[in-house]
Structures are given as C-alpha cells and as structure tokens.
Design a protein around this motif. Sequence first.
Motif, PDB file in Angstrom:
ATOM      1  N   LEU A  65      18.829  33.512  46.528  1.00 52.95           N
ATOM      2  CA  LEU A  65      19.317  32.269  46.469  1.00 52.95           C
ATOM      3  C   LEU A  65      20.436  31.936  45.200  1.00 52.95           C
ATOM      4  O   LEU A  65      20.234  32.856  44.308  1.00 52.95           O
ATOM      5  CB  LEU A  65      18.218  31.212  45.744  1.00 52.95           C
ATOM      6  N   LYS A  66      21.385  31.295  45.447  1.00 49.75           N
ATOM      7  CA  LYS A  66      22.369  31.095  44.498  1.00 49.75           C
ATOM      8  C   LYS A  66      22.405  29.511  44.112  1.00 49.75           C
ATOM      9  O   LYS A  66      22.365  28.674  45.091  1.00 49.75           O
ATOM     10  CB  LYS A  66      23.822  31.522  45.025  1.00 49.75           C
ATOM     11  N   LEU A  67      22.123  29.101  42.825  1.00 53.68           N
ATOM     12  CA  LEU A  67      22.078  27.825  42.605  1.00 53.68           C
ATOM     13  C   LEU A  67      23.476  27.355  41.751  1.00 53.68           C
ATOM     14  O   LEU A  67      23.987  27.985  41.019  1.00 53.68           O
ATOM     15  CB  LEU A  67      20.978  27.497  41.213  1.00 53.68           C
ATOM     16  N   LYS A  68      23.829  26.381  42.404  1.00 50.51           N
ATOM     17  CA  LYS A  68      25.048  25.723  41.662  1.00 50.51           C
ATOM     18  C   LYS A  68      24.642  25.010  40.326  1.00 50.51           C
ATOM     19  O   LYS A  68      23.362  24.261  40.297  1.00 50.51           O
ATOM     20  CB  LYS A  68      25.684  24.594  42.557  1.00 50.51           C
ATOM     21  N   ILE A  69      25.466  25.344  39.401  1.00 50.11           N
ATOM     22  CA  ILE A  69      25.014  24.488  37.928  1.00 50.11           C
ATOM     23  C   ILE A  69      26.006  23.864  37.378  1.00 50.11           C
ATOM     24  O   ILE A  69      27.262  24.021  37.892  1.00 50.11           O
ATOM     25  CB  ILE A  69      24.561  25.823  36.914  1.00 50.11           C
ATOM     26  N   LEU A  98      33.646  36.998  38.838  1.00 50.90           N
ATOM     27  CA  LEU A  98      34.645  35.992  38.890  1.00 50.90           C
ATOM     28  C   LEU A  98      34.921  35.732  40.193  1.00 50.90           C
ATOM     29  O   LEU A  98      34.710  36.307  41.370  1.00 50.90           O
ATOM     30  CB  LEU A  98      35.845  36.788  38.359  1.00 50.90           C
ATOM     31  N   ASP A  99      35.016  34.300  40.632  1.00 49.41           N
ATOM     32  CA  ASP A  99      35.339  33.930  41.966  1.00 49.41           C
ATOM     33  C   ASP A  99      36.653  33.108  41.889  1.00 49.41           C
ATOM     34  O   ASP A  99      37.953  33.947  42.187  1.00 49.41           O
ATOM     35  CB  ASP A  99      34.274  32.840  42.446  1.00 49.41           C
ATOM     36  N   GLU A 100      36.901  31.945  41.454  1.00 49.51           N
ATOM     37  CA  GLU A 100      38.244  31.248  41.309  1.00 49.51           C
ATOM     38  C   GLU A 100      39.304  31.985  40.799  1.00 49.51           C
ATOM     39  O   GLU A 100      40.465  31.819  41.097  1.00 49.51           O
ATOM     40  CB  GLU A 100      38.010  29.803  40.718  1.00 49.51           C
ATOM     41  N   SER A 101      38.964  32.949  39.878  1.00 47.24           N
ATOM     42  CA  SER A 101      39.958  33.656  39.197  1.00 47.24           C
ATOM     43  C   SER A 101      40.401  34.737  40.011  1.00 47.24           C
ATOM     44  O   SER A 101      41.870  35.294  39.671  1.00 47.24           O
ATOM     45  CB  SER A 101      39.211  34.496  38.010  1.00 47.24           C
ATOM     46  N   VAL A 152      32.403  41.114  41.304  1.00 46.55           N
ATOM     47  CA  VAL A 152      33.635  40.322  41.852  1.00 46.55           C
ATOM     48  C   VAL A 152      33.278  39.538  43.179  1.00 46.55           C
ATOM     49  O   VAL A 152      32.598  40.551  43.948  1.00 46.55           O
ATOM     50  CB  VAL A 152      34.988  41.192  41.987  1.00 46.55           C
ATOM     51  N   ASN A 153      33.583  38.199  43.412  1.00 48.61           N
ATOM     52  CA  ASN A 153      33.375  37.577  44.445  1.00 48.61           C
ATOM     53  C   ASN A 153      34.628  37.864  45.398  1.00 48.61           C
ATOM     54  O   ASN A 153      35.486  37.422  44.689  1.00 48.61           O
ATOM     55  CB  ASN A 153      33.014  36.391  44.137  1.00 48.61           C
ATOM     56  N   VAL A 154      34.459  38.042  46.432  1.00 50.20           N
ATOM     57  CA  VAL A 154      35.962  38.146  47.429  1.00 50.20           C
ATOM     58  C   VAL A 154      35.593  37.161  48.520  1.00 50.20           C
ATOM     59  O   VAL A 154      34.688  36.962  49.128  1.00 50.20           O
ATOM     60  CB  VAL A 154      35.954  39.598  48.160  1.00 50.20           C
ATOM     61  N   LYS A 155      36.789  36.183  48.751  1.00 49.55           N
ATOM     62  CA  LYS A 155      36.769  35.242  49.469  1.00 49.55           C
ATOM     63  C   LYS A 155      38.316  35.473  50.244  1.00 49.55           C
ATOM     64  O   LYS A 155      39.218  35.296  49.740  1.00 49.55           O
ATOM     65  CB  LYS A 155      36.775  33.993  48.846  1.00 49.55           C
ATOM     66  N   VAL A 156      38.124  35.562  51.598  1.00 42.57           N
ATOM     67  CA  VAL A 156      39.137  35.722  52.391  1.00 42.57           C
ATOM     68  C   VAL A 156      40.296  34.738  52.101  1.00 42.57           C
ATOM     69  O   VAL A 156      41.498  34.875  51.982  1.00 42.57           O
ATOM     70  CB  VAL A 156      38.782  35.815  53.835  1.00 42.57           C
ATOM     71  N   ILE A 166      26.089  35.603  36.591  1.00 48.46           N
ATOM     72  CA  ILE A 166      26.576  33.995  36.548  1.00 48.46           C
ATOM     73  C   ILE A 166      28.177  34.118  37.073  1.00 48.46           C
ATOM     74  O   ILE A 166      28.817  35.131  36.503  1.00 48.46           O
ATOM     75  CB  ILE A 166      26.438  33.640  35.152  1.00 48.46           C
ATOM     76  N   GLU A 167      28.619  33.199  37.918  1.00 43.39           N
ATOM     77  CA  GLU A 167      29.662  33.304  38.726  1.00 43.39           C
ATOM     78  C   GLU A 167      30.520  32.036  38.010  1.00 43.39           C
ATOM     79  O   GLU A 167      30.233  31.056  37.707  1.00 43.39           O
ATOM     80  CB  GLU A 167      29.377  32.985  40.031  1.00 43.39           C
ATOM     81  N   GLN A 168      31.711  32.349  37.479  1.00 41.81           N
ATOM     82  CA  GLN A 168      32.933  31.855  37.050  1.00 41.81           C
ATOM     83  C   GLN A 168      32.197  30.500  36.035  1.00 41.81           C
ATOM     84  O   GLN A 168      32.495  29.236  36.444  1.00 41.81           O
ATOM     85  CB  GLN A 168      33.453  31.134  38.249  1.00 41.81           C
ATOM     86  N   VAL A 182      23.823  32.275  39.794  1.00 41.58           N
ATOM     87  CA  VAL A 182      24.032  30.940  39.335  1.00 41.58           C
ATOM     88  C   VAL A 182      25.692  30.974  39.565  1.00 41.58           C
ATOM     89  O   VAL A 182      26.281  31.912  39.115  1.00 41.58           O
ATOM     90  CB  VAL A 182      23.611  30.242  38.168  1.00 41.58           C
ATOM     91  N   ASP A 183      26.082  29.502  39.904  1.00 37.65           N
ATOM     92  CA  ASP A 183      27.569  29.510  40.204  1.00 37.65           C
ATOM     93  C   ASP A 183      27.944  28.269  39.329  1.00 37.65           C
ATOM     94  O   ASP A 183      27.554  27.237  39.521  1.00 37.65           O
ATOM     95  CB  ASP A 183      28.035  29.146  41.473  1.00 37.65           C
ATOM     96  N   ALA A 184      28.733  28.328  38.228  1.00 40.42           N
ATOM     97  CA  ALA A 184      29.354  27.124  37.636  1.00 40.42           C
ATOM     98  C   ALA A 184      30.515  26.610  38.096  1.00 40.42           C
ATOM     99  O   ALA A 184      30.777  25.505  37.422  1.00 40.42           O
ATOM    100  CB  ALA A 184      29.487  27.840  36.165  1.00 40.42           C
ATOM    101  N   ASN A 185      31.357  27.056  38.961  1.00 38.77           N
ATOM    102  CA  ASN A 185      32.611  26.590  39.465  1.00 38.77           C
ATOM    103  C   ASN A 185      33.308  26.118  38.388  1.00 38.77           C
ATOM    104  O   ASN A 185      34.106  25.009  38.337  1.00 38.77           O
ATOM    105  CB  ASN A 185      32.137  25.559  40.613  1.00 38.77           C
ATOM    106  N   ALA A 186      33.623  27.030  37.131  1.00 44.96           N
ATOM    107  CA  ALA A 186      34.491  26.566  36.195  1.00 44.96           C
ATOM    108  C   ALA A 186      34.082  25.305  35.331  1.00 44.96           C
ATOM    109  O   ALA A 186      35.136  24.729  34.815  1.00 44.96           O
ATOM    110  CB  ALA A 186      35.951  26.430  36.652  1.00 44.96           C
TER     111      ALA A 186
HETATM  112 MG    MG Z   1      31.902  30.441  43.348  1.00 43.05          MG
END
Ligand code: MG
Length: 368
Positions: A160-164, A238-241, A260-264, A213-215, A188-192
Amino acid sequence: MKINHIELLRFQLPLVRPFRTSFGTQNHRDVILVRVETDAAEGWGECVVGVDPFYNEEYTDAAYGVLVRWLIPMVFAHGPLAAEDFAGVVSNVVGNKGAKAAFEMALLDAQLRADGVSLTTYLGGTRTAVPVGVSIGITPTVDDLVAVSQGYVADGYARLKLKIEPGFDVEPVRRVREAVGDSVMLQVDANAAYTEADIDHLAQLDEFNLLLIEQPFEPDDLLTHATMAKRVSTPVCLDESIVSLGATRTALELAACSVVNVKVGRVGGLLASRDIHDLCAAHGVPVWCGGMLETGVGRAANVALASLPNFTLPGDISASARYFDRDITEPWVLQGSSLAVPTTPGLGVNVDEAFVASLGATRGLFRP
Ligand SMILES: [Mg+2]
C-alpha cells in the motif's frame, strides 16, 4: 515506418472514487489517446498529464495543443521514421514530456505490432508477472483510510502507498500500520508538500518500517532531500524530481535518494525510462514504476516497463477495477498481488473504440 495518419482521441473516464493528493482532488481522468496508423499496423499511446498543472507544469489542454501545433507536424515533416528517432525529431520542443511520451508510445506500439515483438521483449523485460501495489489518496477521516486500506489488502494487494500531507501523516500511517500488520509493505508519498523544517517531524515515520518516503520536498530541491536522507532511516525516493537522465544522475551523485520512481509520462517516454532504469541499476539503486491513474493503454506500457530487472519494488500500477468501473481495454486483473505481462506484439492491449465513442470522445484526424 511511414505514417498514413494520426488521430487524437479525447474523453473523460470517471474514477470509481475521488483521488485526493496534496495537490487536489480528481473525480475523472481527462484522457488523450494518440493513434498512429501505418500500412503495417496501428499503434496507441496514452497521455497521462493531469487536467490541471498541479503535479507538474503540463496539463491536458496544453498537451493536446503541443501535439497538434508542433509534435505531429514535426513528425510529418520528417517523413518515415523509427520510434527510436522520435525524441530527436521533436527535440526542439522543450519539456512537454507527457505529450511526447504518448506519441512515442503510439509509434512504438505500431512498430512492434508490425515486427511481431512484445513491448516487454523489446525493452529487455525479465519477468512474466510484475508485483503491484495500490496508491491510496487522502481520505476525509483516518477511519476511512483504515477501512480503505483493509479493503485493498482483502483484494490481494501486498503493498500500500498512502498519500500524506501536513496534518495527515504520522497518525494516519500509525493507524494503518496497526490495522494491516507488519506483513503488508507500506510506503508514503508527500507530493512535495513539506519543507526542510519538517524533517524532524517526518523522522517520526521511521518507526513504521516503511519501504520509502516519496518526494517530501519541491522537485528542484535536491539538497533538502539529501539532508533528509542523512537524518532519517526510511529510504527517500524521488518522483517529481526525476525528469530526465541528467536529473537522475545529479540526484544519485548528491545522495538525494536511495530509490527512484520512474514514470513514462514524466521523463518523456519508454526509451528515456529504460535509460533511467539502466543508470539506477549501474548505481545499485532500485526503481519502481509510478502511476498516473492510467487507462489500460498506459497501464500496459507500465507493466512492460516494470518487467525490467531493476524494477525490484512493486509499482503503482494496480488492477483496472481500482480506478474504473470499466476500462477502455481488456481489464487488468490482479493475480495475487501481481499483473501478468502481455506477450502479444506491441503494448498487448486493444482499445474498445465503441466504448470510447460512448464516452463522447472527440477525434481529431491529422494527415501528412
Ligand atoms: Mg509520487
């Protein structure tokens, strides 16, 4: 590959439940599909940018505009091309990586269908199924979050990934960890949404045995991520970076992340994604495949990408049912906590054009 014509399809696909992050709430996907037709095959690509420029600077109206005004005319002006040529052909267009990724995906799908090669084989995938997780948005109450989390565990998801966000972090994570137990992988993912002043607060997350913990901080603030990585034991991801191979190299050299999170759609396409995968593998840094609430088309690309060997953590890919009552392709169905990797040529999925039409899709046709 000589392209006969290109179509852009645009429509909205409702989500089964609103998806809230620190950026805002989504109730549907505003989808752009790119369809390329050659003498030998058709190919499909999905643009994953958001309707608002909140995740990054791209948004669907702009992506559509850049495809129509620049990317499609540049490709037609170039003449016959291979999918591998695309990034160079459109290199005068700065950024707009979600739009470029969609176009490249369609070209690759057409090329691979004509060649009879699956995307996983082409990319160098080594798995027949990829472990996946589910990303859970911010809920109205912590009780809701616990209930939703338990529901996904019951569905079979092992991660599970929780947005925080500030005010919705340590206690919600504590409650979910207590509810689902130690066997469920949790991240968890903080989206900056945080600043350097929050590092000590975020260090409280160390007690919950999180995968990562993500971004936590702004995309261009690699130094604060590096500071955080020294002061907390939870791995920083890191995601957005991670917008390019160069940005990835800088982040790794600064020790701003250990995952590292990779998004196409964020890095400009599947080929750039593979390059980032290879760089991280050479540095011993694991990667995983992020998600942008893709339909079955973008999901197929993600599944193939996640079959590469250094995608060692479960991706935010999920089954179709987690997002949509009905997908626009064959539904992606969970098998245990994994999705099977298609082995048919190209992306390995077929778009249900009648269903897309029933959603009120507009179609723009472009010829050389
Ligand atoms: Mg993210």
